[in-house]
Design a protein around this motif. Structure first.
Motif, PDB file in Angstrom:
ATOM      1  N   PRO A 128       0.834  -1.203   0.000  1.00  0.00           N
ATOM      2  CA  PRO A 128       0.000   0.000   0.000  1.00  0.00           C
ATOM      3  C   PRO A 128       0.871   1.255   0.000  1.00  0.00           C
ATOM      4  N   VAL A 129       0.662   2.124  -0.990  1.00  0.00           N
ATOM      5  CA  VAL A 129       1.458   3.340  -1.099  1.00  0.00           C
ATOM      6  C   VAL A 129       0.552   4.485  -1.526  1.00  0.00           C
ATOM      7  N   VAL A 130       0.765   5.642  -0.921  1.00  0.00           N
ATOM      8  CA  VAL A 130      -0.090   6.783  -1.210  1.00  0.00           C
ATOM      9  C   VAL A 130       0.748   8.064  -1.310  1.00  0.00           C
ATOM     10  N   GLU A 131       0.357   8.951  -2.229  1.00  0.00           N
ATOM     11  CA  GLU A 131       0.960  10.275  -2.358  1.00  0.00           C
ATOM     12  C   GLU A 131      -0.021  11.273  -1.743  1.00  0.00           C
ATOM     13  N   ARG A 132       0.423  11.965  -0.706  1.00  0.00           N
ATOM     14  CA  ARG A 132      -0.460  12.937  -0.050  1.00  0.00           C
ATOM     15  C   ARG A 132       0.367  13.946   0.739  1.00  0.00           C
ATOM     16  N   LYS A 133      -0.310  14.980   1.241  1.00  0.00           N
ATOM     17  CA  LYS A 133       0.361  15.931   2.132  1.00  0.00           C
ATOM     18  C   LYS A 133       0.657  15.215   3.452  1.00  0.00           C
ATOM     19  N   ILE A 134       1.826  15.445   3.974  1.00  0.00           N
ATOM     20  CA  ILE A 134       2.189  14.813   5.247  1.00  0.00           C
ATOM     21  C   ILE A 134       2.982  15.824   6.083  1.00  0.00           C
ATOM     22  N   SER A 135       2.529  16.053   7.288  1.00  0.00           N
ATOM     23  CA  SER A 135       3.173  17.066   8.134  1.00  0.00           C
ATOM     24  C   SER A 135       4.283  16.439   8.960  1.00  0.00           C
ATOM     25  N   VAL A 136       5.247  17.276   9.351  1.00  0.00           N
ATOM     26  CA  VAL A 136       6.327  16.793  10.206  1.00  0.00           C
ATOM     27  C   VAL A 136       5.758  16.393  11.566  1.00  0.00           C
ATOM     28  N   GLU A 137       4.703  17.082  11.986  1.00  0.00           N
ATOM     29  CA  GLU A 137       4.047  16.742  13.253  1.00  0.00           C
ATOM     30  C   GLU A 137       3.480  15.318  13.206  1.00  0.00           C
ATOM     31  N   GLU A 138       2.898  14.952  12.060  1.00  0.00           N
ATOM     32  CA  GLU A 138       2.351  13.599  11.903  1.00  0.00           C
ATOM     33  C   GLU A 138       3.441  12.541  12.011  1.00  0.00           C
ATOM     34  N   ILE A 139       4.609  12.842  11.460  1.00  0.00           N
ATOM     35  CA  ILE A 139       5.728  11.894  11.511  1.00  0.00           C
ATOM     36  C   ILE A 139       6.195  11.682  12.951  1.00  0.00           C
ATOM     37  N   PHE A 140       6.326  12.776  13.692  1.00  0.00           N
ATOM     38  CA  PHE A 140       6.771  12.664  15.085  1.00  0.00           C
ATOM     39  C   PHE A 140       5.701  11.974  15.941  1.00  0.00           C
ATOM     40  N   GLU A 141       4.442  12.208  15.630  1.00  0.00           N
ATOM     41  CA  GLU A 141       3.344  11.546  16.348  1.00  0.00           C
ATOM     42  C   GLU A 141       3.335  10.049  16.041  1.00  0.00           C
ATOM     43  N   ALA A 142       3.580   9.701  14.768  1.00  0.00           N
ATOM     44  CA  ALA A 142       3.633   8.287  14.366  1.00  0.00           C
ATOM     45  C   ALA A 142       4.789   7.571  15.055  1.00  0.00           C
ATOM     46  N   SER A 143       5.899   8.290  15.243  1.00  0.00           N
ATOM     47  CA  SER A 143       7.039   7.714  15.947  1.00  0.00           C
ATOM     48  C   SER A 143       6.682   7.463  17.414  1.00  0.00           C
ATOM     49  N   LYS A 144       6.008   8.442  18.017  1.00  0.00           N
ATOM     50  CA  LYS A 144       5.598   8.340  19.423  1.00  0.00           C
ATOM     51  C   LYS A 144       4.659   7.149  19.635  1.00  0.00           C
ATOM     52  N   ASN A 145       3.793   6.907  18.631  1.00  0.00           N
ATOM     53  CA  ASN A 145       2.819   5.813  18.728  1.00  0.00           C
ATOM     54  C   ASN A 145       3.366   4.463  18.275  1.00  0.00           C
ATOM     55  N   GLY A 146       4.636   4.459  17.864  1.00  0.00           N
ATOM     56  CA  GLY A 146       5.232   3.209  17.416  1.00  0.00           C
ATOM     57  C   GLY A 146       4.824   2.799  16.018  1.00  0.00           C
ATOM     58  N   GLU A 147       4.214   3.743  15.258  1.00  0.00           N
ATOM     59  CA  GLU A 147       3.730   3.435  13.909  1.00  0.00           C
ATOM     60  C   GLU A 147       4.744   3.750  12.813  1.00  0.00           C
ATOM     61  N   LEU A 148       5.724   4.621  13.110  1.00  0.00           N
ATOM     62  CA  LEU A 148       6.709   5.006  12.104  1.00  0.00           C
ATOM     63  C   LEU A 148       7.788   3.923  12.014  1.00  0.00           C
ATOM     64  N   ILE A 174      14.019  11.923  17.083  1.00  0.00           N
ATOM     65  CA  ILE A 174      13.429  10.572  17.073  1.00  0.00           C
ATOM     66  C   ILE A 174      14.362   9.654  16.304  1.00  0.00           C
ATOM     67  N   THR A 175      14.431   8.416  16.729  1.00  0.00           N
ATOM     68  CA  THR A 175      15.247   7.406  16.056  1.00  0.00           C
ATOM     69  C   THR A 175      14.324   6.409  15.379  1.00  0.00           C
ATOM     70  N   LEU A 176      14.655   6.043  14.140  1.00  0.00           N
ATOM     71  CA  LEU A 176      13.848   5.099  13.380  1.00  0.00           C
ATOM     72  C   LEU A 176      14.538   3.749  13.306  1.00  0.00           C
ATOM     73  N   ASN A 177      13.788   2.700  13.546  1.00  0.00           N
ATOM     74  CA  ASN A 177      14.258   1.329  13.356  1.00  0.00           C
ATOM     75  C   ASN A 177      15.604   1.089  14.040  1.00  0.00           C
ATOM     76  N   ASN A 178      15.736   1.641  15.256  1.00  0.00           N
ATOM     77  CA  ASN A 178      16.976   1.511  16.036  1.00  0.00           C
ATOM     78  C   ASN A 178      18.199   2.040  15.304  1.00  0.00           C
ATOM     79  N   GLY A 179      17.963   3.002  14.398  1.00  0.00           N
ATOM     80  CA  GLY A 179      19.076   3.589  13.660  1.00  0.00           C
ATOM     81  C   GLY A 179      19.649   2.674  12.597  1.00  0.00           C
ATOM     82  N   GLU A 180      18.899   1.628  12.246  1.00  0.00           N
ATOM     83  CA  GLU A 180      19.372   0.660  11.243  1.00  0.00           C
ATOM     84  C   GLU A 180      18.553   0.767   9.965  1.00  0.00           C
ATOM     85  N   THR A 181      19.116   0.267   8.861  1.00  0.00           N
ATOM     86  CA  THR A 181      18.406   0.280   7.580  1.00  0.00           C
ATOM     87  C   THR A 181      17.179  -0.619   7.659  1.00  0.00           C
ATOM     88  N   GLY A 182      16.041  -0.089   7.237  1.00  0.00           N
ATOM     89  CA  GLY A 182      14.799  -0.842   7.275  1.00  0.00           C
ATOM     90  C   GLY A 182      14.740  -1.927   6.213  1.00  0.00           C
TER      91      GLY A 182
END
Length: 356
Positions: free
Chosen positions: A275-295, A320-328
């Motif tokens: 599933p892939v989508v092109e849309r507006k995405i805010s930096v706030e949403e990214i940090f919130e997704a990280s906080k919720n464990g979704e990023l 915020i750190t993604l994927n323990n700082g490792e390549t996904g």
């Protein structure tokens, strides 16, 4: 124009080839280059392949004063079977003309330009490096040459193509980079030149990049120029995020460059039923997704690196750190697939590669 012939003048002295293991980006150039001229009277003409050399321009040339210039970036790859492959070169020529249109530069015959590029590569074929991850970087560009200090589109131009052998972007393997979210400076605005690949866009990005480097970060995450809220690009690359099971990338909005690698990643993900989508995405949403464990992952896409995984974001002094700082896992799969297709190691179900 496609009926034009290309005059070829070969270099009488060849330059020494660099050590493939020590290649840096954009510092060494091959023995030859392509050049053609534009005038109102003759259109595009005088197509030639000639020894790599300096060019002479009038000090009053428009390029020096008003920055009327566009460029492209692409690569040629040497396969294990000794074939030379280009990756979706027609998309680069198509985008070059989109940039030309935005900068009031006369359109170039895309088919002729691609033919000229192939001829140039064949002349300098021995310059294509053979080491793992190496390639021949290709820089087509157009500059305005009319000597005139009035603010107007030039009436004369040069279209040139340079070739440069380059090393692997990841000399020690694909590693995630640290990204600084830029709140003050902006890269582009809708209605500006952000969707064109023009020199001025890159000049205006240098200040923010300098600040990010001083803070110990590799690249800048650019936000929109109006609200400074929505994500646009990362450095000189397009950007993707994996949130939950879905991959999201900023929608093209008139200020984001339409990357060839970006398009290829979208096509690949759809091919894999991700599933892939092109849309507006805010930096706030990214940090919130990280906080919720979704990023889950984030990565940049572009010609030089193909895929550049992101391991950390810093925004307003919060990191915020993604994927323990490792390549996904997804970033690695995309990187491996695209580079394998580009180098002829894997079947190309899309017809993306073009043999020179």
């Amino acid at each position: 124009m496609s009926e034009q012939t290309i005059t070829v003048t070969l270099a009488t002295e060849k330059k020494p080839k660099p050590d493939p293991s020590k290649l840096e980006f954009g510092k060494v150039f091959t023995d030859h280059m392509f050049m053609m001229d534009y005038t109102v009277e003759n259109g595009w003409h005088n197509a030639q392949i000639l020894p790599y050399q300096p060019i002479t321009l009038d000090p009053a040339s428009v390029i020096f004063h008003y920055g009327q210039a566009v460029f492209e970036g692409m690569k040629a790859y040497l396969t294990a079977e000794d074939k030379v492959l280009l990756f979706r070169p027609e998309k680069n020529m198509e985008r070059l003309n989109k940039s030309n249109d935005r900068l009031c530069i006369p359109e170039i015959d895309e088919e002729f330009a691609l033919d000229a590029l192939k001829q140039l590569i064949n002349v300098d074929r021995e310059w294509i490096p053979t080491g793992e991850g190496t390639s021949l970087y290709i820089r087509p560009f157009v500059i305005s040459t009319q000597p005139f200090l009035g603010v107007a589109a030039s009436i004369s131009y040069k279209f040139m193509i340079l070739l440069s052998p380059v090393g692997s972007y990841y000399k020690e393997g694909v590693k995630p980079v640290k990204i600084f979210v830029e709140n003050e400076y902006v890269r582009a605005v809708a209605g500006g030149t952000g969707s064109a690949k023009t020199a001025g866009n890159y000049a205006s990005s240098l200040k923010a990049q300098q600040i990010a480097t001083q803070k110990g970060y590799s690249q800048v995450l650019w936000l929109d120029g109006v609200e400074k809220k929505y994500i646009e690009e990362v450095g000189a690359m397009n950007v993707f995020f994996k949130i939950g099971d879905e991959v999201v990338t900023p929608v093209l909005n008139g200020s984001i460059l339409e990357g060839v690698t970006r398009r290829s990643v979208l096509d690949l993900l759809k091919h894999w039923n991700v599933p892939v989508v092109e849309r507006k995405i805010s930096v706030e949403e990214i940090f919130e997704a990280s906080k919720n464990g979704e990023l889950k992952e984030a990565f940049g896409t572009g010609t030089a690196a193909v895929i550049s995984p992101i391991g950390e974001f810093l925004w307003n002094e919060t990191s915020i750190t993604l994927n323990n700082g490792e390549t996904g896992e997804l970033a690695k799969k995309i990187y491996d697939t695209l580079t394998n297709i580009q180098n002829g190691r894997e079947e190309d179900p899309f017809g993306w590669t073009v043999e020179v």
